[in-house]
Structures are given as C-alpha cells and as structure tokens.
Write a protein that holds these residues in place. Structure first.
Motif, PDB file in Angstrom:
ATOM      1  N   HIS A  64      38.610  25.192  37.110  1.00  0.00           N
ATOM      2  CA  HIS A  64      38.489  26.644  36.972  1.00  0.00           C
ATOM      3  C   HIS A  64      38.258  26.994  35.496  1.00  0.00           C
ATOM      4  CE1 HIS A  64      39.720  30.943  36.923  1.00  0.00           C
ATOM      5  NE2 HIS A  64      39.133  30.931  38.105  1.00  0.00           N
ATOM      6  N   TYR A  66      39.727  28.906  33.618  1.00  0.00           N
ATOM      7  CA  TYR A  66      40.910  29.168  32.800  1.00  0.00           C
ATOM      8  C   TYR A  66      41.574  27.899  32.272  1.00  0.00           C
ATOM      9  CZ  TYR A  66      41.055  33.949  34.816  1.00  0.00           C
ATOM     10  OH  TYR A  66      40.778  35.235  35.203  1.00  0.00           O
ATOM     11  N   ASP A  84      34.295  29.920  39.193  1.00  0.00           N
ATOM     12  CA  ASP A  84      35.327  30.831  39.687  1.00  0.00           C
ATOM     13  C   ASP A  84      35.853  30.283  41.026  1.00  0.00           C
ATOM     14  OD1 ASP A  84      33.424  31.541  41.604  1.00  0.00           O
ATOM     15  OD2 ASP A  84      33.227  33.616  40.950  1.00  0.00           O
ATOM     16  N   SER A  85      36.851  30.953  41.577  1.00  0.00           N
ATOM     17  CA  SER A  85      37.509  30.348  42.739  1.00  0.00           C
ATOM     18  C   SER A  85      36.589  30.301  43.960  1.00  0.00           C
ATOM     19  CB  SER A  85      38.831  31.050  43.045  1.00  0.00           C
ATOM     20  OG  SER A  85      38.631  32.412  43.262  1.00  0.00           O
ATOM     21  N   ASN A 158      44.228  33.914  46.286  1.00  0.00           N
ATOM     22  CA  ASN A 158      45.426  33.482  45.537  1.00  0.00           C
ATOM     23  C   ASN A 158      46.675  33.588  46.405  1.00  0.00           C
ATOM     24  OD1 ASN A 158      43.279  34.244  43.802  1.00  0.00           O
ATOM     25  ND2 ASN A 158      44.661  34.341  42.058  1.00  0.00           N
ATOM     26  N   SER A 173      37.827  37.570  44.067  1.00  0.00           N
ATOM     27  CA  SER A 173      37.432  38.785  43.344  1.00  0.00           C
ATOM     28  C   SER A 173      35.910  38.922  43.301  1.00  0.00           C
ATOM     29  CB  SER A 173      38.014  38.789  41.932  1.00  0.00           C
ATOM     30  OG  SER A 173      37.625  37.617  41.265  1.00  0.00           O
ATOM     31  N   HIS A 220      47.148  39.230  33.984  1.00  0.00           N
ATOM     32  CA  HIS A 220      46.343  40.449  33.877  1.00  0.00           C
ATOM     33  C   HIS A 220      47.187  41.715  33.835  1.00  0.00           C
ATOM     34  CE1 HIS A 220      43.406  37.445  35.166  1.00  0.00           C
ATOM     35  NE2 HIS A 220      42.539  38.192  34.519  1.00  0.00           N
ATOM     36  N   HIS A 243      38.664  41.869  34.324  1.00  0.00           N
ATOM     37  CA  HIS A 243      38.938  41.274  35.643  1.00  0.00           C
ATOM     38  C   HIS A 243      39.763  42.276  36.447  1.00  0.00           C
ATOM     39  CE1 HIS A 243      40.261  38.488  38.751  1.00  0.00           C
ATOM     40  NE2 HIS A 243      39.330  37.651  38.323  1.00  0.00           N
ATOM     41  N   GLU A 245      42.144  42.217  38.403  1.00  0.00           N
ATOM     42  CA  GLU A 245      43.595  42.069  38.562  1.00  0.00           C
ATOM     43  C   GLU A 245      44.335  42.859  37.474  1.00  0.00           C
ATOM     44  OE1 GLU A 245      44.272  37.865  38.399  1.00  0.00           O
ATOM     45  OE2 GLU A 245      43.164  37.488  40.240  1.00  0.00           O
ATOM     46  N   SER A 259      34.639  39.253  38.780  1.00  0.00           N
ATOM     47  CA  SER A 259      35.311  37.951  38.794  1.00  0.00           C
ATOM     48  C   SER A 259      34.996  37.234  37.495  1.00  0.00           C
ATOM     49  CB  SER A 259      34.793  37.115  39.965  1.00  0.00           C
ATOM     50  OG  SER A 259      33.506  36.602  39.657  1.00  0.00           O
ATOM     51  N   THR A 260      35.607  36.087  37.308  1.00  0.00           N
ATOM     52  CA  THR A 260      35.366  35.320  36.079  1.00  0.00           C
ATOM     53  C   THR A 260      33.875  35.026  35.927  1.00  0.00           C
ATOM     54  OG1 THR A 260      36.051  33.396  37.378  1.00  0.00           O
ATOM     55  CG2 THR A 260      37.652  34.300  35.857  1.00  0.00           C
TER      56      THR A 260
HETATM   57  P1  13P Z   1      38.379  34.241  40.042  1.00  0.00           P
HETATM   58  O1  13P Z   1      38.305  34.267  41.520  1.00  0.00           O
HETATM   59  O2  13P Z   1      37.680  35.356  39.363  1.00  0.00           O
HETATM   60  O3  13P Z   1      37.972  32.885  39.534  1.00  0.00           O
HETATM   61  O4  13P Z   1      39.894  34.461  39.620  1.00  0.00           O
HETATM   62  C1  13P Z   1      40.911  33.640  40.041  1.00  0.00           C
HETATM   63  C2  13P Z   1      42.138  33.964  39.347  1.00  0.00           C
HETATM   64  O5  13P Z   1      43.161  33.381  39.571  1.00  0.00           O
HETATM   65  C3  13P Z   1      42.093  35.071  38.376  1.00  0.00           C
HETATM   66  O6  13P Z   1      43.308  35.243  37.770  1.00  0.00           O
END
Ligand code: 13P
Ligand code: SF4
Length: 383
Positions: A64, A66, A84-85, A158, A173, A220, A243, A245, A259-260
């Motif tokens: 990911h 992050y 991203d996820s 998540n 997201s 966030h 983002h 969140e 999203s990211t």
């Molecule tokens: P994304 O789906 O944007 O990658 O975000 C996942 C996430 O955990 C953001 O805090």
C-alpha cells in the motif's frame, strides 16, 4: 529475532447501537509495535535477501502507498505493485504467483486471501490493524444490521472478514461514491459502516439515505480544519488534496477529495505547483515521483485542538518493515488463515464491488472520458 517497542493508541469505539446521529462514542485502546531502526548496511542486506526469497517462494509483493518508501521500491522493482486498496485487491487476485506478500494492514491481507483462497497470503506482521476495523466488531455490527433489515448493507474495505460476511456490498474510497449513487438510484436505503466521515461525505455527494456507524480513522481524524485555513492563507495558490476519511471541516476545504490513487492522479494532472495534502505521509513518496518539481505540504495535524495521536502516519502501516518482511518469506510466518466458509460469504460483497468497478472502467473507456478513468476523483471547490 526482531524487537519492537509498543505504542498505546486510543481510537473511536462506537457503542453497540450507534443509530442516532452523534451517538456517543467510547474510546478503545490498542497497540502498535514501533519497529527498531535498522542500519543502512543491514537494510541493504535485507533487501537483497528479500529479492532472493521472493523468487525462491514464487511470491509477489503487494504494497500500500502508506508503507515505508523502501518497501514500495522493493515491490515495484520485483514486479509487484504499490497501489490503493482497490487496486491491491485486483492485482493480488489476478497475479499468478503462488504466494502473495501483503505489506499493509490486516484487512488488506484478509481481502487478498478471500479473493485467492488457493494462494498463501503472508504479512510482515499480522497485528498491523486499523482503527476502523477495531471500532466495528462483527457481533455489534451484526446487531446493528438486524435492527435495520430494510437497508442495503455497504461496508468499507477497512473491516474484518466477519463484518464483510454480513454485508451486501464492499467499497473502497476509490469507488464508494459510484456504488452508493448506483444503489440510491435504485431507491435503496443504506446502512453504512464503519467510517463516519467517509459516510457523511458520500451521503452529502449522493443524497442517499444513509445510516452511519460512527467509526473513524485515527490518522485522518487528526487533520484540523482551522489550522488548514491558516496554512491555505500562507499558500493561497496551493491546491488542497484530501482523503475522505478526514473530518468535514477539512473535506470542505478540498479542491479534490479522493482515494490515495486518485490523490496521486490529481497531483500529476492539476495545474498547480504547490499542494497541501491531507492523508498519511507515506503517500508523499509516490506523489513526488508522479509529479517531480511540484511541492507537497503536509496538512496540519497540530494546533490548539490537536492531540497528535498519529502525526499523519498510520502506526499500523509503520509496522511493516524489511526485517519482518524477510522473516515472513523465510519462515512462512504471518500467514493469513481464514475459515473457508467465512471467506466464501465475505467474498460476495467484494466480488460485487470488483465487478462494478470493472464495468464502470469499461464504460469509461468506451466513452473516451479519460478524466473518469479508474483513478476517478471527485473535485469540490474550497468553501
Ligand atoms: P485507499 O483505499 O485510498 O487506499 O485507503 C485505504 C486506507 O486505509 C486509507 O486510510
Ligand atoms: Fe486504518 Fe487509518 Fe491506518 Fe488507513 S490510515 S489503515 S484507515 S488506521
């Protein structure tokens, strides 16, 4: 043997029945391991060892945005992905490797296993979790669903496999807005969990009838609206990327909410030299690569109202390191094990999301509207 110290963290733990707007939130307590610093020489050794192990184990590294920049680099140079996820889920499902190594947090590893039960899924540390997942226990969530049988259950990625198993749809997201708009268009009322800020944003954008679980992301949730206004006054020409969140006061000041991956796309494509970025600082590594020469400024988590629980870096993402990644590959530690029946049930809402994403992408490509490709983002003007 890898050693680490523990860091205590508080997170929003909504009460059993968070039906009412502003329902009281209890505070949960969790822990994250802080990895020991590793010398440059040891890091170089670990990286070359990991490259050998990935080949030996027919494994691919799925990371990911992050996680640490060195892990992102390793994933890319060894034929894995940094994403991203949503894209992590697609990449892991479609890749022929026998073993997926997921550098991220627990729900990402679980999603990979749900989509590829025949593959071995390893994580550097299975204790790397997420405050949204922790704040939405399956039994309490199930009771919430039971109390509202007339609503379509939409859960954010998540969440645990058990929570997904109770859902009709999963979303990330990157696709939440489109899916909820679609369901709203069909006249469906939504029960949404767990992120209250993302839920409120989607509700405002789509006009859907949504009942929100009251969870939050401890990274966030720390961005501060008032301090962001002050920073924007210092950089009046900067675009603000947020983002969803993040709290409403921060989202309201965004030029782009996404999203990211969508934030990276915006950094690359928007005609601005300076960007204020409200998300985990891990994303800045990729943004700087994607848009060299542009300046990225972290949105403020500090200020009068700050507690700085996270300082804009997810403590659980930070648990992914070179040493525990090497250990996972060497010894098969950190394997995700899921009850197959639970995995099958949890797969239903994820498959729905991925099928929806695929048909959306086909429609967008056919229409030639490249601004709405898979890295779609929603643009809103600052208040
Ligand atoms: P994304 O789906 O944007 O990658 O975000 C996942 C996430 O955990 C953001 O805090
Ligand atoms: Fe969860 Fe927030 Fe960490 Fe993302 S940044 S994994 S939402 S705690």
């Amino acid at each position: 043997m890898n050693t680490a110290t523990l860091r205590a963290l508080d997170f929003d733990h909504p009460s059993i029945a968070p039906h009412a707007e502003g329902a009281a939130c209890a505070v949960g307590r969790a822990w994250a391991k802080v990895p020991e610093p590793v010398s440059a020489e040891r890091r170089a050794d670990l990286k070359s060892h990991i490259r050998e192990l990935l080949a030996r184990e027919h494994a691919v590294l799925v990371a990911h945005y992050y996680v640490d920049a060195e892990l992102q680099e390793l994933a890319e140079e060894t034929g894995g992905c940094v994403a991203d996820s949503l894209e992590m889920a697609r990449f892991g499902r479609d890749h022929p490797a026998r073993t997926l190594v997921v550098a991220g947090v627990r729900f990402m590893g679980e999603t990979a296993k749900i989509l590829s039960p025949e593959k071995r899924v390893l994580m550097p540390d299975l204790d790397a979790t997420c405050s949204l997942d922790l704040g939405c226990p399956a039994d309490a969530f199930s009771a919430f669903c039971d109390a509202h049988p007339d609503r379509t259950v939409v859960v954010y990625a998540n969440t645990s496999a058990a929570v997904k198993a109770r859902a009709d749809w999963a979303v990330t997201s990157a696709i939440a807005l489109d899916i909820v708009a679609h369901l709203h268009g069909l006249g469906q009322k939504i029960l949404w969990a767990p992120d209250r800020h993302l839920g409120a944003y989607v509700q405002a954008q789509t006009g859907a009838d949504m009942l929100l679980w009251q969870g939050s992301c401890l990274v966030h949730d720390e961005f501060k609206g008032v301090e962001l206004e002050l920073l924007r006054a210092e950089y009046p020409h900067a675009k603000v990327l947020v983002h969803p969140e993040s709290p409403p006061a921060v989202v309201a000041q965004a030029d782009v909410v996404g999203s990211t991956a969508q934030m990276i796309k915006a950094a690359r494509e928007l005609d601005a030299s300076h960007f204020i970025v409200a998300t985990d600082q891990g994303l800045l590594y990729k943004m700087r690569q994607a848009a060299p020469g542009k300046t990225f400024i972290a949105a403020p988590t500090a200020g009068n109202s700050a507690t700085c629980k996270s300082c804009a870096h997810c403590p659980w993402m930070a648990m992914n390191g070179l040493a525990n990644l090497a250990d996972a590959l060497e010894h098969g530690s950190g394997e995700i094990v899921l009850d197959p029946a639970l995995g099958e049930r949890a797969r239903v809402p994820i498959d729905r999301m991925l099928d929806f994403a695929a048909s959306r992408d086909r429609r967008v490509r056919a229409s030639g509207d490249l601004a709405r490709d898979t890295a779609l983002f929603s643009a809103v003007g600052p208040a």
